[in-house]
Design a protein around this motif. Structure first.
Motif, PDB file in Angstrom:
ATOM      1  N   HIS A 122      29.190  25.259  17.866  1.00 56.13           N
ATOM      2  CA  HIS A 122      30.495  24.638  17.626  1.00 56.13           C
ATOM      3  C   HIS A 122      31.555  25.261  18.536  1.00 56.13           C
ATOM      4  O   HIS A 122      32.338  24.551  19.171  1.00 56.13           O
ATOM      5  CB  HIS A 122      30.879  24.835  16.162  1.00 56.13           C
ATOM      6  CG  HIS A 122      32.130  24.121  15.759  1.00 56.13           C
ATOM      7  ND1 HIS A 122      32.163  22.770  15.543  1.00 56.13           N
ATOM      8  CD2 HIS A 122      33.401  24.568  15.558  1.00 56.13           C
ATOM      9  CE1 HIS A 122      33.398  22.402  15.211  1.00 56.13           C
ATOM     10  NE2 HIS A 122      34.166  23.478  15.210  1.00 56.13           N
ATOM     11  N   GLN A 123      31.562  26.590  18.643  1.00 54.44           N
ATOM     12  CA  GLN A 123      32.550  27.275  19.482  1.00 54.44           C
ATOM     13  C   GLN A 123      32.346  26.928  20.954  1.00 54.44           C
ATOM     14  O   GLN A 123      33.308  26.637  21.679  1.00 54.44           O
ATOM     15  CB  GLN A 123      32.438  28.790  19.290  1.00 54.44           C
ATOM     16  CG  GLN A 123      33.389  29.583  20.169  1.00 54.44           C
ATOM     17  CD  GLN A 123      33.051  31.056  20.224  1.00 54.44           C
ATOM     18  OE1 GLN A 123      31.974  31.462  19.815  1.00 54.44           O
ATOM     19  NE2 GLN A 123      33.963  31.860  20.731  1.00 54.44           N
ATOM     20  N   HIS A 164      33.538  23.405  21.941  1.00 54.38           N
ATOM     21  CA  HIS A 164      34.999  23.373  22.074  1.00 54.38           C
ATOM     22  C   HIS A 164      35.420  23.968  23.413  1.00 54.38           C
ATOM     23  O   HIS A 164      36.267  23.419  24.116  1.00 54.38           O
ATOM     24  CB  HIS A 164      35.647  24.160  20.934  1.00 54.38           C
ATOM     25  CG  HIS A 164      35.909  23.337  19.720  1.00 54.38           C
ATOM     26  ND1 HIS A 164      36.830  22.324  19.696  1.00 54.38           N
ATOM     27  CD2 HIS A 164      35.357  23.367  18.473  1.00 54.38           C
ATOM     28  CE1 HIS A 164      36.864  21.772  18.497  1.00 54.38           C
ATOM     29  NE2 HIS A 164      35.968  22.390  17.736  1.00 54.38           N
ATOM     30  N   ASP A 207      36.493  17.387  16.905  1.00 55.57           N
ATOM     31  CA  ASP A 207      35.862  18.162  17.973  1.00 55.57           C
ATOM     32  C   ASP A 207      36.248  17.612  19.339  1.00 55.57           C
ATOM     33  O   ASP A 207      36.574  18.348  20.254  1.00 55.57           O
ATOM     34  CB  ASP A 207      34.336  18.137  17.830  1.00 55.57           C
ATOM     35  CG  ASP A 207      33.850  19.147  16.808  1.00 55.57           C
ATOM     36  OD1 ASP A 207      34.664  19.954  16.345  1.00 55.57           O
ATOM     37  OD2 ASP A 207      32.650  19.121  16.475  1.00 55.57           O
ATOM     38  N   GLU A 220      32.077  14.013  16.889  1.00 56.06           N
ATOM     39  CA  GLU A 220      31.940  15.259  16.136  1.00 56.06           C
ATOM     40  C   GLU A 220      30.568  15.846  16.431  1.00 56.06           C
ATOM     41  O   GLU A 220      29.538  15.161  16.265  1.00 56.06           O
ATOM     42  CB  GLU A 220      32.085  15.020  14.627  1.00 56.06           C
ATOM     43  CG  GLU A 220      33.529  14.912  14.160  1.00 56.06           C
ATOM     44  CD  GLU A 220      34.265  16.230  14.234  1.00 56.06           C
ATOM     45  OE1 GLU A 220      33.762  17.229  13.689  1.00 56.06           O
ATOM     46  OE2 GLU A 220      35.350  16.261  14.839  1.00 56.06           O
ATOM     47  N   TYR A 221      30.533  17.098  16.864  1.00 54.49           N
ATOM     48  CA  TYR A 221      29.283  17.800  17.160  1.00 54.49           C
ATOM     49  C   TYR A 221      29.037  18.797  16.035  1.00 54.49           C
ATOM     50  O   TYR A 221      29.757  19.789  15.907  1.00 54.49           O
ATOM     51  CB  TYR A 221      29.371  18.502  18.505  1.00 54.49           C
ATOM     52  CG  TYR A 221      29.563  17.541  19.659  1.00 54.49           C
ATOM     53  CD1 TYR A 221      28.472  16.924  20.255  1.00 54.49           C
ATOM     54  CD2 TYR A 221      30.840  17.224  20.109  1.00 54.49           C
ATOM     55  CE1 TYR A 221      28.652  16.023  21.300  1.00 54.49           C
ATOM     56  CE2 TYR A 221      31.019  16.322  21.146  1.00 54.49           C
ATOM     57  CZ  TYR A 221      29.926  15.727  21.741  1.00 54.49           C
ATOM     58  OH  TYR A 221      30.104  14.835  22.757  1.00 54.49           O
ATOM     59  N   LYS A 222      28.060  18.508  15.213  1.00 51.98           N
ATOM     60  CA  LYS A 222      27.811  19.319  14.037  1.00 51.98           C
ATOM     61  C   LYS A 222      26.394  19.877  14.060  1.00 51.98           C
ATOM     62  O   LYS A 222      25.516  19.361  14.744  1.00 51.98           O
ATOM     63  CB  LYS A 222      28.012  18.493  12.757  1.00 51.98           C
ATOM     64  CG  LYS A 222      29.434  17.996  12.587  1.00 51.98           C
ATOM     65  CD  LYS A 222      30.410  19.143  12.462  1.00 51.98           C
ATOM     66  CE  LYS A 222      31.840  18.661  12.282  1.00 51.98           C
ATOM     67  NZ  LYS A 222      32.801  19.759  12.267  1.00 51.98           N
ATOM     68  N   GLN A 231      29.558  15.152   6.899  1.00 53.71           N
ATOM     69  CA  GLN A 231      29.941  15.123   8.302  1.00 53.71           C
ATOM     70  C   GLN A 231      30.303  13.708   8.743  1.00 53.71           C
ATOM     71  O   GLN A 231      31.211  13.510   9.558  1.00 53.71           O
ATOM     72  CB  GLN A 231      28.811  15.708   9.147  1.00 53.71           C
ATOM     73  CG  GLN A 231      28.596  17.191   8.875  1.00 53.71           C
ATOM     74  CD  GLN A 231      27.263  17.712   9.380  1.00 53.71           C
ATOM     75  OE1 GLN A 231      26.426  16.957   9.862  1.00 53.71           O
ATOM     76  NE2 GLN A 231      27.055  19.012   9.245  1.00 53.71           N
TER      77      GLN A 231
END
Length: 603
Positions: free
Chosen positions: A89-90, A93, A208, A223-225, A235
């Motif tokens: 996730h980080q 981004h 995201d 959204e990347y989950k 989600q």
């Protein structure tokens, strides 16, 4: 072996028409019944994360309907690697920001590559060297072998993400391409009013990514989950929230969203192609039947495998410390390690250890019971030197050593393993040293540095239910899964407590099966009469704690003054379970009541 996958789910207008009604009906109905504390000009105000908290509570009411739109998305058997999910996730981004701010020439160069594979290789080489490598180095992962696998899997996820980006670039007009248009600006925090069937809600949050669809020319929410089991419906809901929020803020027609789901699964093809399983039969047998903390168990299997292969007698070259709340099976894991290595276990509570001599005395007592004893092998520093046989030493509740831990530094120095007492020096070069703690912060840094920390996570209700099921099986009593889950919750999701509850429930049933049937009715009766807990296992003290937060966040000192217990009981007994239930959260303003905590209070 494990591998990463990227599953894609497009939320087009047709799917939205099917799944939005149950999701938004559930959200707005809940907000109408339980208005949030915050309002914006008279309109209830929520963050997207708070809205997800609400949906997690009411999710069963629409999960089946949502699931009907998820053909081809397998939501089962996901391997939950929290660190991989956080890293991925980080990094995504950071990657989006990199391409928006600095990557214009890079993306334009990728557009003219001959094929998708070349685009991926080109994008990865630059992204990794310029942006991701500094992040990895700064995280400390490269210096911690324990984290290597998480790091490698997160890298695989980013490569899959880049493959997805490369596909999208294939449909882009190179002459009119703009990175800032391809990756639209979503770095600012957005807030606006959304409406559903005449009801309004002020929503706040940030997706995201918002990307331009090269085929349709329309912007889409992406959204990347990480594919955590049982979370995909939430989600999906989050993507829908962002679509409505963007429409309200930007005034554009955001009709389509896409949920990109990373997951880590066993590489069945590799496992089945070999003639041997990943771990030896002896090691698999040692850990067979252990429930929960699968990532930690896999880590221990790897360390045991290396010890058996690389040393004779088998000895782990590193010291391991299990860290986590009480009741997570730390002692049981130590027993499993000893069994896998084929060595005796010396279990020493740190509360019985005053100094090196008392530790040596406890070890000697256990060895004598096993018919063993150390061998004198000369002198060391003018003292008698005793060489100890191969064994596993487990120092439980090691934080009880506190500042005194520094006197044991030589013993837990992996290259020395030398315990210097007043009369003898113990040589433990053939010993595997394990420890366990609930609060590693109480130990001095030099002592902690001699261990690799294995973080243990709390059990789920289903895992505790599986642990207590044999209590009833041994008595020949058939019980429903829902009964076991309810019993697990009343045991605060602690296997030790839950087993005690199960045994007490069974004894009451055998005494009077009409008054105490093995179902929810009997469970409710014994919970009220004997245990004095609610369906979540919460006592009156827990409810008093939650009520103290109803008026707003409070610091720990304020809570101590309001509750009839000492600080240690609050931090070690009350808060860990409330945090696990997500009934409270720790914020910069203090302890804060969550939506779930508020509903628990309201019954």
């Amino acid at each position: 072996m494990l591998k990463s996958q990227l599953l894609s789910l497009e939320l087009d207008p047709e799917i939205r028409a099917h799944i939005e009604p149950p999701i938004f009906d559930a959200l707005f109905s809940h907000v109408a019944k339980h208005p949030p504390a915050k309002h914006k000009r008279g309109v209830p105000s929520l963050t997207v994360s708070r809205a997800k908290q609400i949906l997690e509570i009411v999710l069963p009411h629409y999960r089946e309907r949502v699931a009907a739109s998820l053909d081809g998305i397998n939501r089962n058997n996901f391997v939950s690697f929290k660190e991989v999910g956080l890293l991925t996730h980080q990094w995504i981004h950071e990657s989006v920001k990199f391409f928006r701010r600095e990557g214009a020439p890079i993306l334009r160069e990728a557009l003219v590559k001959d094929n998708e594979e070349q685009r991926v290789d080109y994008l990865w080489s630059i992204l990794f060297s310029r942006r991701l490598l500094p992040l990895i180095q700064g995280s400390g992962l490269l210096r911690d072998p324990q984290k290597f696998e998480c790091c490698d899997l997160a890298v695989e996820c980013i490569k899959l993400w880049l493959g997805d980006i490369a596909k999208k670039l294939g449909s882009v007009d190179a002459d009119r391409f703009s990175p800032s248009a391809f990756f639209l600006d979503t770095e600012s925090y957005m807030e606006g009013e959304i409406e559903w069937k005449g009801r309004r809600l002020h929503l706040r949050g940030k997706p995201d990514a918002v990307m331009l669809n090269g085929e349709t020319g329309r912007p889409e929410v992406w959204e990347y989950k990480f594919g955590l089991q049982g979370q995909i419906e939430l989600q999906i809901a989050q993507v829908l929230f962002y679509l409505h929020l963007l429409n309200a803020v930007k005034g554009q027609a955001f009709e389509t969203g896409r949920l990109e789901i990373f997951r880590v699964t066993p590489d069945l093809e590799k496992e089945s192609s070999g003639t041997q399983s990943e771990f030896a039969e002896k090691i698999e047998a040692a850990f067979a039947g252990y429930v929960g903390n699968y990532a930690a168990v896999r880590r221990l299997k790897i360390e045991c495998t290396l010890a058996l292969k690389q040393s004779n007698p088998p000895t782990m070259p590193i010291n391991l410390m299990f860290s986590g709340p009480g009741g997570l099976g730390k002692t049981e894991l130590a027993r499993r390690v000893a069994k896998a290595l084929g060595l005796p276990l010396v279990d020493v509570p740190a509360t019985t250890v005053r100094d090196v001599d008392s530790l040596l005395e406890r070890i000697n007592q256990t060895l004598q019971k096993n018919g063993q004893e150390p061998i004198e092998v000369g002198t060391d520093s003018g003292l008698k030197k005793m060489e100890y046989p191969p064994l596993v030493i487990f120092l439980d509740e090691v934080h009880e050593l506190r500042r005194n831990a520094d006197t044991f530094l030589n013993m837990f120095e992996p290259k020395e393993k030398r315990a210097v007492g007043k009369k003898v020096v113990g040589d433990f070069k053939n010993a595997t040293l394990l420890a366990a703690t609930t609060t590693p912060g109480l130990l001095p840094s030099p002592f902690l540095s001699r261990f690799r920390i294995i973080d243990l996570v709390p059990y789920t209700a289903e895992e505790v239910a599986a642990i207590i099921k044999p209590v009833f099986q041994k008595s020949g009593k058939a019980v429903e899964e829902s009964f076991l889950v309810g019993l697990a919750k009343r045991g605060r999701l602690n296997p030790r407590v839950a087993i005690q509850r199960a045994e007490e429930m069974l004894s009451h049933h055998l005494f009077d099966e009409k008054q105490y049937p093995l179902n929810e009715i009997g469970l409710e009766r014994i919970s009220t009469e004997s245990w004095r807990v609610d369906t979540h296992g919460l006592r009156q003290l827990d409810h008093t704690y939650l009520k103290a937060l109803q008026s707003g966040p409070r610091g720990l000192s304020a809570l101590v003054s309001l509750l009839p217990v000492e600080r240690e009981e609050i931090t070690q007994m009350v808060e860990p379970y409330l945090l696990q239930l997500e009934a409270i959260s720790l914020t910069t303003k203090g302890r804060e009541l969550t939506e779930r905590g508020r509903l628990i209070l309201e019954g």
